[in-house]
Design a protein around this motif. Structure first.
Motif, short mmCIF file in Angstrom:
data_model
loop_
_atom_site.label_atom_id
_atom_site.label_comp_id
_atom_site.label_asym_id
_atom_site.label_seq_id
_atom_site.Cartn_x
_atom_site.Cartn_y
_atom_site.Cartn_z
N PRO A 303 -2.06 9.79 -13.69
CA PRO A 303 -1.72 10.08 -12.43
C PRO A 303 -0.36 9.60 -11.84
O PRO A 303 0.19 8.72 -12.41
N ASN A 304 0.23 10.31 -10.67
CA ASN A 304 1.56 9.76 -10.29
C ASN A 304 1.37 8.63 -9.18
O ASN A 304 1.60 8.65 -7.91
N MET A 305 1.11 7.23 -9.90
CA MET A 305 0.96 6.22 -9.28
C MET A 305 1.60 5.05 -9.92
O MET A 305 1.41 4.86 -11.44
N SER A 306 2.52 4.23 -9.37
CA SER A 306 3.26 3.06 -9.89
C SER A 306 2.12 2.04 -10.12
O SER A 306 1.22 1.94 -9.53
N ALA A 307 2.76 1.09 -11.15
CA ALA A 307 1.76 -0.12 -11.44
C ALA A 307 1.90 -0.78 -10.32
O ALA A 307 0.75 -1.65 -9.90
N MET A 308 3.02 -0.80 -9.55
CA MET A 308 2.98 -1.86 -8.27
C MET A 308 1.93 -1.59 -7.21
O MET A 308 1.46 -2.22 -6.67
N LYS A 309 1.99 -0.28 -7.11
CA LYS A 309 1.16 0.22 -6.11
C LYS A 309 -0.43 0.16 -6.45
O LYS A 309 -1.13 -0.70 -5.68
N LYS A 310 -0.82 0.40 -7.73
CA LYS A 310 -2.18 -0.08 -8.20
C LYS A 310 -2.50 -1.38 -8.40
O LYS A 310 -3.44 -1.90 -7.97
N GLN A 311 -1.41 -2.29 -8.48
CA GLN A 311 -1.55 -3.64 -8.46
C GLN A 311 -2.11 -4.13 -6.91
O GLN A 311 -2.71 -5.05 -6.83
N ALA A 312 -1.55 -3.58 -6.00
CA ALA A 312 -1.75 -3.96 -4.68
C ALA A 312 -2.94 -3.53 -4.37
O ALA A 312 -3.91 -4.11 -3.85
N MET A 313 -3.81 -2.47 -4.79
CA MET A 313 -5.14 -1.94 -4.78
C MET A 313 -5.86 -2.73 -5.28
O MET A 313 -7.18 -2.97 -4.96
N ASN A 314 -5.64 -3.27 -6.51
CA ASN A 314 -6.34 -4.06 -7.46
C ASN A 314 -6.50 -5.58 -6.65
O ASN A 314 -7.65 -6.20 -6.81
N PHE A 315 -5.66 -6.00 -6.19
CA PHE A 315 -5.56 -7.13 -5.48
C PHE A 315 -6.74 -7.07 -4.19
O PHE A 315 -7.49 -7.94 -4.00
N ILE A 316 -6.56 -5.98 -3.44
CA ILE A 316 -7.43 -6.17 -2.42
C ILE A 316 -8.65 -5.89 -2.86
O ILE A 316 -9.85 -6.38 -2.17
N ALA A 317 -8.96 -5.02 -3.80
CA ALA A 317 -10.26 -4.91 -4.43
C ALA A 317 -11.01 -6.36 -4.81
O ALA A 317 -12.18 -6.45 -4.64
N ALA A 318 -10.08 -7.05 -5.55
CA ALA A 318 -10.25 -8.27 -5.95
C ALA A 318 -10.95 -9.30 -4.92
O ALA A 318 -11.82 -10.33 -4.82
#
Length: 351
Positions: A303-318
């Motif tokens: 997908p057209n998604m940067s690691a930094m944006k996905k990292q932010a999503m992963n922190f929120i989920a954590a």
């Protein structure tokens, strides 16, 4: 699920480019409600651009007066010792940039505080959140479990210096002096030169040290470092050989970071984009040759998604408890142990 209220501690260059700009667009998941920044002009500029309603002079004011569910503390890692313990003692889940700290001693103290206060501390190894890395990690685990492509034999990471900003927009700045926070000192038994070497190593290559463990899913130890500082080799607990190629060459504009995970009858290769490239994921190549048919090369589309944006999503989920953090502080501590051992090895063999 209610949106998380996020506070930012530090909104300098990396705070804006790598983190705040990504949290600001996750409007359904979170809202940035406060920031702490000791440079008042910069703080006001950033708050206006991103619509942050509360501004504080330091992290202690934010902890005391802001209502936040989590904190993104985008600090230089040698400042962690002076800031992160206060956040952990307050029991607020926190995200910090890599590495955990400069030294194992400080890292152990930070990990202990997080455990004592039952507080999440996620360390920003953003490469783990790249969609290509997440895909490759799951595939490697499938191969390891099935045994269809033999045993995991070898992992090689190459990371020549290059254009790491990847065309990212420049951050807001001011002419105000940087805050005077005493930097964390090096290990007590290190010389001044060893501290400089350790600082450089964890700044440039700790991501790759961590990425090797991501694919191994176990610990590994240093076995060799060459005189020129280009090659570091190691071996995992189960006998997998690992290699980190540091600066075999350098590029002016491009970014050439690659990871190759080799099984006996196939490999998974990841080509990663520049760290700050916007909405670009890594590329994956999968080679299969298990002797049961025609060998194949597959290039799955990410997908057209940067690691930094996905990292932010992963922190929120954590923080919300819907998934574990990609890398928590206790695991990040292992990277510092290997880094200190590497500098000691190099000093013993070549100084």
């Amino acid at each position: 699920m209610a949106k998380l209220k996020i506070g930012f501690v530090g909104v300098g260059g990396m705070g804006q480019m790598a983190h705040l700009s990504n949290y600001a667009v996750l409007r359904d998941e979170c809202e940035v409600v406060a920031l702490a920044e000791p440079r008042p002009q910069l703080a006001e500029q950033v708050a206006r651009r991103y619509g942050v309603p509360q501004v504080f002079a330091n992290h202690l004011e934010l902890i005391e007066r802001a209502d936040v569910d989590a904190i993104v503390a985008a600090q230089q890692y040698r400042n962690h010792h002076a800031i992160i313990p206060d956040i952990l003692r307050a029991g607020i889940p926190v995200f910090t940039e890599k590495p955990l700290s400069l030294t194992v001693e400080t890292g152990e103290h930070i990990v202990k505080l997080g455990e004592e206060n039952h507080t999440l501390h996620m360390v920003g190894y953003h490469k783990r959140s790249d969609p290509a890395m997440e895909y490759a990690g799951k595939l490697a685990e499938e191969w390891r479990s099935s045994g269809e492509f033999g045993k995991l034999r070898y992992i090689r990471v190459t990371m020549p210096p290059g254009g790491w900003k990847g065309g990212a927009d420049e951050p807001l700045t001011s002419n105000e002096p940087f805050p005077s926070i005493p930097m964390e000192p090096g290990p007590a038994d290190f010389t001044e030169n060893q501290v400089k070497q350790l600082d450089a190593f964890v700044n440039y290559y700790i991501h790759q040290v961590n990425a090797i463990r991501f694919f191994l899913q176990e610990s590994y130890q240093l076995t060799f470092g060459d005189r020129s500082g280009v090659l570091m080799a190691g071996e995992s607990d189960s006998g997998v050989t690992v290699v980190l190629e540091m600066a075999p060459y350098r590029t002016s504009f491009e970014w050439h970071e690659t990871i190759q995970v080799c099984f006996e009858r196939g490999f998974i290769r990841i080509d990663l984009p520049a760290p700050l490239a916007r909405q670009v994921a890594g590329k994956v190549t999968v080679m299969r040759d298990n002797g049961k048919g025609q060998p194949s090369y597959v290039h799955p589309v990410m997908p057209n998604m940067s690691a930094m944006k996905k990292q932010a999503m992963n922190f929120i989920a954590a923080v919300q408890g819907t998934r574990p953090a990609p890398c928590a502080a206790k695991e990040a501590l292992e990277d510092l142990k290997l880094a200190e051992n590497y500098i000691r090895y190099m000093s013993h063999h070549y100084d």
